[in-house]
Design a protein around this motif. Structure first.
Motif, PDB file in Angstrom:
ATOM      1  N   PRO A 149       0.796  -1.220   0.000  1.00 21.30           N
ATOM      2  CA  PRO A 149       0.000   0.000   0.000  1.00 21.30           C
ATOM      3  C   PRO A 149       0.838   1.285   0.000  1.00 21.30           C
ATOM      4  CG  PRO A 149      -0.035  -1.017   2.168  1.00 21.30           C
ATOM      5  CD  PRO A 149       0.674  -1.970   1.249  1.00 21.30           C
ATOM      6  N   ALA A 150       2.122   1.162   0.263  1.00 23.96           N
ATOM      7  CA  ALA A 150       2.982   2.347   0.326  1.00 23.96           C
ATOM      8  C   ALA A 150       3.563   2.745  -1.025  1.00 23.96           C
ATOM      9  CB  ALA A 150       4.115   2.110   1.321  1.00 23.96           C
ATOM     10  N   VAL A 151       3.340   1.962  -2.061  1.00 23.68           N
ATOM     11  CA  VAL A 151       3.953   2.230  -3.372  1.00 23.68           C
ATOM     12  C   VAL A 151       3.624   3.628  -3.863  1.00 23.68           C
ATOM     13  CG1 VAL A 151       3.991   1.554  -5.809  1.00 23.68           C
ATOM     14  CG2 VAL A 151       4.057  -0.187  -4.043  1.00 23.68           C
ATOM     15  N   VAL A 152       2.357   3.962  -3.919  1.00 26.06           N
ATOM     16  CA  VAL A 152       1.953   5.273  -4.424  1.00 26.06           C
ATOM     17  C   VAL A 152       2.453   6.378  -3.499  1.00 26.06           C
ATOM     18  CG1 VAL A 152      -0.026   6.746  -4.992  1.00 26.06           C
ATOM     19  CG2 VAL A 152      -0.001   4.356  -5.714  1.00 26.06           C
ATOM     20  N   ALA A 153       2.383   6.152  -2.203  1.00 23.59           N
ATOM     21  CA  ALA A 153       2.867   7.159  -1.238  1.00 23.59           C
ATOM     22  C   ALA A 153       4.354   7.442  -1.455  1.00 23.59           C
ATOM     23  CB  ALA A 153       2.607   6.696   0.186  1.00 23.59           C
ATOM     24  N   ILE A 154       5.134   6.407  -1.698  1.00 24.52           N
ATOM     25  CA  ILE A 154       6.569   6.588  -1.932  1.00 24.52           C
ATOM     26  C   ILE A 154       6.797   7.367  -3.224  1.00 24.52           C
ATOM     27  CG2 ILE A 154       8.733   5.388  -2.491  1.00 24.52           C
ATOM     28  CD1 ILE A 154       7.782   3.168  -0.525  1.00 24.52           C
ATOM     29  N   GLU A 155       6.098   6.979  -4.277  1.00 24.23           N
ATOM     30  CA  GLU A 155       6.253   7.682  -5.553  1.00 24.23           C
ATOM     31  C   GLU A 155       5.895   9.160  -5.411  1.00 24.23           C
ATOM     32  OE1 GLU A 155       5.335   3.780  -8.358  1.00 24.23           O
ATOM     33  OE2 GLU A 155       3.766   5.297  -8.095  1.00 24.23           O
ATOM     34  N   LEU A 156       4.792   9.449  -4.730  1.00 25.79           N
ATOM     35  CA  LEU A 156       4.382  10.847  -4.533  1.00 25.79           C
ATOM     36  C   LEU A 156       5.377  11.602  -3.657  1.00 25.79           C
ATOM     37  CD1 LEU A 156       0.518  10.382  -4.092  1.00 25.79           C
ATOM     38  CD2 LEU A 156       1.729  11.356  -6.075  1.00 25.79           C
ATOM     39  N   ALA A 157       5.920  10.943  -2.636  1.00 24.06           N
ATOM     40  CA  ALA A 157       6.893  11.597  -1.757  1.00 24.06           C
ATOM     41  C   ALA A 157       8.188  11.919  -2.506  1.00 24.06           C
ATOM     42  CB  ALA A 157       7.186  10.713  -0.542  1.00 24.06           C
TER      43      ALA A 157
END
Length: 158
Positions: A53-61
């Motif tokens: 679930p952190a994939v998109v959060a990492i990309e956005l960060a």
């Protein structure tokens, strides 16, 4: 331009993991590369686990950190070859241990029916047992130390 790309990689690589903030994108080995293509900067990242679930959060960060530094970049998700826990740096493994998460055991890929021998990140004892295949996140298993009686997460090998 290579010096600029090194700077981009340093910024992207310094972004912390949202689930384990003591390790960075670089520590985890998910920063696959930085390139210039047709005058645009491309940052390539790999997810640690499929369905994380952190994939998109990492990309956005990563995108936000670069934008804050005045760098426009396109984030590209790289699925092959698949990320492996072997790519976690030695520094990343030590950061996990210091944070209380047992890092993946080298060569610790076990069958579905056996658990690897995992040292307690607090006291170092190998007198540990797996309590649950899943810990605080799907990428971690829950263990307990028989010596210090502390529960801890183990970052599973893949």
């Amino acid at each position: 331009m290579s010096g600029d790309l090194t700077h981009v990689a340093e910024i992207a690589g310094s972004v912390p993991d949202p689930e384990i903030p003591v390790v960075t994108v670089a520590d985890l080995g998910i920063l696959r590369g930085v390139a210039e293509e047709e005058g645009k900067i491309v940052v390539r990242l790999s997810p640690t686990y499929s369905g994380c679930p952190a994939v998109v959060a990492i990309e956005l960060a990563v995108e936000a950190a670069l934008r804050e530094a005045g760098i426009e970049a396109r984030i590209e998700r790289v699925l092959a070859p698949a990320w492996t826990t072997d790519w976690i740096s030695a520094e990343g493994r030590e950061k996990l241990r210091a944070y209380g998460i047992a890092p993946p055991v080298a060569g610790g890929r076990a069958s579905l029916f056996t658990a690897p021998v995992v040292a307690c990140p607090r006291c170092g004892s190998e007198a540990t047992e797996r309590v649950s295949e899943f810990g605080s996140t799907a990428c971690k298993a829950l263990y307990r130390c028989s010596e210090c009686s502390e529960p801890f997460d183990y970052f599973k090998c893949i």
